[in-house]
Design a protein around this motif. Structure first.
Motif, PDB file in Angstrom:
ATOM      1  N   GLN A   1      -2.501  -4.807   5.254  1.00 45.28           N
ATOM      2  CA  GLN A   1      -3.854  -4.320   5.515  1.00 45.28           C
ATOM      3  C   GLN A   1      -3.968  -3.686   6.901  1.00 45.28           C
TER       4      GLN A   1
ATOM      5  N   GLN B   1      -2.335  -0.226   7.209  1.00 48.73           N
ATOM      6  CA  GLN B   1      -3.186   0.831   6.645  1.00 48.73           C
ATOM      7  C   GLN B   1      -4.216   1.313   7.658  1.00 48.73           C
TER       8      GLN B   1
ATOM      9  N   SER C   1       0.830  -1.201   0.000  1.00 46.72           N
ATOM     10  CA  SER C   1       0.000   0.000   0.000  1.00 46.72           C
ATOM     11  C   SER C   1       0.869   1.256   0.000  1.00 46.72           C
TER      12      SER C   1
END
Length: 352
Positions: free
Chosen positions: A99, A102, A43
């Motif tokens: 994930q 984030q 990300s």
């Protein structure tokens, strides 16, 4: 019954993946992969840094530390993640860590002892004790970082490292909450076969074979490796159990293949099953309470019964979340199926 017996025998196959020498495989060449390959995209809101730390046995573990780029000054809640069994941090555990970072967590996804980039000899050995300790070593690492609130540390375990994570949480009171996805109890499946279908006679025969293999290893002064394993995708007939097809479609394709992953490109030692057959995991799962447990499983996962039985054995507070229509490997990497919003709220509510 025949189906169950076949699955029991297949459990041995799954636990002793096909042997391959330490050379670049044709699949690596075909996919043009390097050992720095990750099976997911990092990300742009997250940083990733390679870190090392030692466990209680002096083995150096290697992990990836994921942090949110734009974080406040106050220390972050943190998670230690590992799994699936036979995988590496560049696969599912890294995807989960990406994930969670984030969502505001400091996360270390690590390779267990004897695997991936972590230390330990011989290579490709698993242990209910040492792999439980690996999680506590990751908690050690996180708790001494200035940017981590050591009172807000949890565990996320995937597949076989879901069982190891639950085991670690039971003994390590520093862990404030734990979640697992597609959990396997590796001791149970190794010692009893799938759905506990291994007979006493089959178990005895397997232990006799493992004892003979130890003498062979002693004579050669090095361990032998498994000789049976997952077929290549083009070898599937469609008649294999769903979970075998699922493993092949994850570990043997671009979706999840990694050069260092045992399930993708290697094998466990031929005697790897021994300690799991003699040392049960989850003996003290009830002692995780009053710290919360979240157990996530696919509705159609072959492994669902491990999660259901672990849920029954755990004390409150606990929650069992069944994902409609999902199979075991869906919870490895399918971000539209893995309940990350639920996982975020679970840890943020309980790491305080």
């Amino acid at each position: 019954m025949k189906k169950l017996l076949a699955m029991a025998l297949l459990s041995v196959v799954v636990l002793t993946q096909a042997y391959s020498e330490n050379k670049q495989s044709s699949k690596e060449k075909e996919m043009k992969l390097t050992e720095e390959h990750y099976t997911f995209e990092l990300s742009d809101k997250v940083t990733r840094e390679k870190v090392t730390f030692k466990n209680r046995y002096g083995i150096t573990l290697t992990g990836d530390l994921y942090l949110p780029k734009n974080r406040a000054e106050e220390p972050l809640p943190a998670l230690a993640i590992s799994g699936p069994y036979g995988a590496v941090k560049e696969q599912a555990s890294g995807l989960y860590a990406n994930q969670f970072a984030q969502r505001g967590f400091a996360v270390v996804a690590f390779d267990p002892s004897f695997t991936g980039e972590s230390g330990g000899e011989p290579r490709n050995v698993a242990s209910p004790d040492i792999n439980t300790e690996d999680f506590s070593a990751a908690i050690d690492f996180l708790g001494i970082q200035s940017f981590v609130d050591r009172e807000k540390v949890g565990i996320m375990g995937i597949c076989g490292f879901g069982g190891m994570g639950l085991n670690a949480a039971a003994v390590d009171k520093r862990v404030k909450a734990i979640a697992v996805a597609s959990m396997y109890d590796m001791s149970r499946v190794t010692a009893r076969g799938y759905f506990d279908s291994m007979t006493t006679e089959q178990r005895s025969q397997m232990l006799e074979q493992l004892g003979i293999q130890r003498w062979k290893d002693a004579e050669k002064e090095e361990p032998a490796y498994g000789v049976a394993g997952l077929p290549e995708p083009d070898q599937l007939t469609g008649n294999e159990p769903e979970f075998v097809q699922g493993y092949v479609n994850y570990y043997k394709t671009e979706r999840g293949f990694h050069p260092r992953s045992i399930n993708s490109n290697g094998s466990w030692t031929a005697t790897n099953a021994l300690s799991f057959m003699n040392m049960p995991l989850l003996t003290y799962i009830s002692e995780i309470s009053p710290r919360p447990v979240l157990i996530i499983a696919g509705e159609n996962a072959h492994s669902r019964y491990f999660s259901e039985d672990a849920y029954k054995a755990a004390n409150e507070p606990k929650e069992l979340m069944i994902i409609p229509g999902a199979v075991h490997t869906d919870l490895y990497d399918k971000t539209d199926i893995i309940p990350f919003d639920k996982l975020e709220s679970f840890f943020k509510e309980n790491l305080k």
